[in-house]
Structure formats: structure tokens, C-alpha cells
Design a protein around this motif. Structure first.
Motif, PDB file in Angstrom:
ATOM      1  N   HIS A  67       0.859  -1.187  -0.121  1.00 32.41           N
ATOM      2  CA  HIS A  67       0.375  -0.183   0.053  1.00 32.41           C
ATOM      3  C   HIS A  67       1.181   0.589  -0.109  1.00 32.41           C
ATOM      4  N   SER A  71       0.650   3.657  -2.757  1.00 33.03           N
ATOM      5  CA  SER A  71      -0.372   4.950  -2.795  1.00 33.03           C
ATOM      6  C   SER A  71       1.293   6.286  -2.808  1.00 33.03           C
ATOM      7  N   LYS A 173      -6.683   3.086   2.339  1.00 32.79           N
ATOM      8  CA  LYS A 173      -5.400   3.537   3.312  1.00 32.79           C
ATOM      9  C   LYS A 173      -6.418   3.434   5.163  1.00 32.79           C
ATOM     10  N   ASP A 218      -0.878  10.744   2.345  1.00 33.23           N
ATOM     11  CA  ASP A 218      -0.397   9.512   0.581  1.00 33.23           C
ATOM     12  C   ASP A 218      -0.065  10.231  -0.253  1.00 33.23           C
TER      13      ASP A 218
END
Length: 232
Positions: A67, A71, A173, A218
């Protein structure tokens, strides 16, 4: 200046060597062994649950890192960027499904998620099942075959429409952060049960989080803010 405390030293030797030690040492070591075995037997069920839980830790770490990578990506209008983003999305949704599905009893039930995160979960599972694990007609990707006929020849053309989340969907997120916190809570719940069962403290190794585990916004969120500022 205080002298730095030296770490304790441990001596490891095979059980067969105990018989060659002084008798009082043998009695002490065997008494410790018997006491330890008794504690472990009493806590066997809890230790099995802890073992199942830690099976999920590497997958959780992978999910957080994927992630982070996803991101942090910056949009570029190139085929290479689209494929890179798609590759990271593939890694994310399959790793998420592996974490949720678990194995050895280490998964996370949908009901364990907050109500507001369950639709996010459903969309990820659908994306995994219909687009990445199988070509099952997910609405984010379509292919059209066009056939033309001219001068006695058939010309075949193919058009693809592929929807993407630039850097992943924003709602991923909070889902990842919730799961990370859930794993932490489950770990400490098991350690507390072990303490209650045995009357002993149980210490799990820990350390500072990696630099890429951050609560900072992010990249795609920052980009959206920058775009809004330019439009204003």
C-alpha cells in the motif's frame, strides 16, 4: 556517564550433557525444565492461538508495504505507468484477500470490520475475484473486438478500456490502518490471556516501525490538494 548495560549471555548445550554437570546443577536445571513444561502445557491452547495469529504478521507487513508503494506512485500518461500501477494493485488485492482469508485460523471475518469499511472490503474482494484472480467481467475493464471488411479482407481491431485507481483507492488507507491495529490488539489480548493463565509475563519482540509506515498523507491525497489549489 553511565556504563551501557551488557546484554545477558546464554549458554546452550544439549540435554544429554546435563548428566556430566555437578549434581546440584543437574537438580536445578531439571527443576526449571519441569516447571517450564508445566507452564507450557497449561497454556497450550493459548499458545496455539498465538501461533495462528503470528502466521498473519508477514502478510500484514506485506500489505502495508504494498500500500505504501502504491500510494506513493505518481501518475504518468504512459503504458509503463499503467502496467506498474496495475501490478501494484494486483499485489494489493491478492495480499488483502490472503490476509482476510487467513489459513490456520488467522483470518479476519467481515463482521470484525467497522460498518463503514465493509463496502470497501467488498469492492476489494470483487476486484480480486473478477479482475485479477479471474477474467470474470469486472466493470473496470472491458474489451471490444471490431471487425471490418474491405477489399475482400477482414481487418480485426481490439479496443480496451481499463479503469484504474491512481495510487490505489483513497479508502484503502483507513482499511489497512484498521487491520494493522487489529493485529496489534489481538496480539496483546493473547499475551494478556497467557499472563492470566500462567501468572507469568510474556514478552513479544518489538521495535520502532519502518520509515515507510507513516501517518503522513498519501501521495495521491497530496496531488489532489495541489490540483485543487491550482484550480482555485
Amino acid at each position: 556517564m553511565a556504563k551501557k548495560e551488557e546484554p545477558p549471555e546464554y549458554v546452550v548445550f544439549p540435554e544429554e550433557a546435563i548428566q556430566y554437570l555437578p549434581e546440584e546443577w543437574q537438580e536445578h536445571i531439571l527443576a526449571l525444565k519441569e516447571e517450564g513444561q508445566g507452564v507450557l502445557e497449561a497454556a497450550d491452547k493459548n499458545l496455539k492461538m498465538l501461533n495462528r495469529l503470528v502466521q498473519a504478521f508477514p502478510t500484514m507487513a506485506s500489505l502495508r508495504y504494498i500500500h505504501h508503494r502504491l500510494s506513493s506512485t505518481k501518475f504518468a500518461a504512459t503504458t509503463e505507468w499503467a502496467l506498474e500501477n496495475d501490478m501494484l494493485t494486483l499485489a494489493f488485492v491478492t495480499t488483502y484477500a490472503r490476509l482476510i482469508g487467513g489459513g490456520h485460523g488467522s483470518g479476519v471475518a467481515r463482521s470484525a470490520l467497522p460498518a463503514e469499511l465493509r463496502p470497501v472490503h467488498d469492492k476489494i474482494i470483487e476486484l480480486r475475484n473478477k479482475r485479477y484472480a479471474h477474467n470474470a467481467g469486472h466493470d473496470s475493464i472491458t474489451g471490444i473486438l471490431e471487425i471490418g471488411f474491405e477489399d475482400g479482407k477482414f481487418d480485426i481491431g481490439v479496443k480496451f478500456n481499463m479503469g484504474v485507481h491512481v495510487g490505489g483507492a483513497l479508502e484503502w488507507k483507513p482499511l489497512v490502518e484498521f487491520l494493522d491495529g487489529l493485529m496489534f490488539e489481538r496480539l496483546h489480548a493473547q499475551l494478556e490471556k497467557l499472563r492470566e493463565k500462567t501468572g507469568r509475563e510474556w514478552i513479544f519482540p518489538s521495535g520502532p516501525p519502518p520509515e515507510w509506515v507513516s501517518s503522513a498523507p498519501d501521495t495521491q491525497e497530496e496531488s489532489l490538494k495541489e490540483d485543487s489549489a491550482r484550480e482555485a
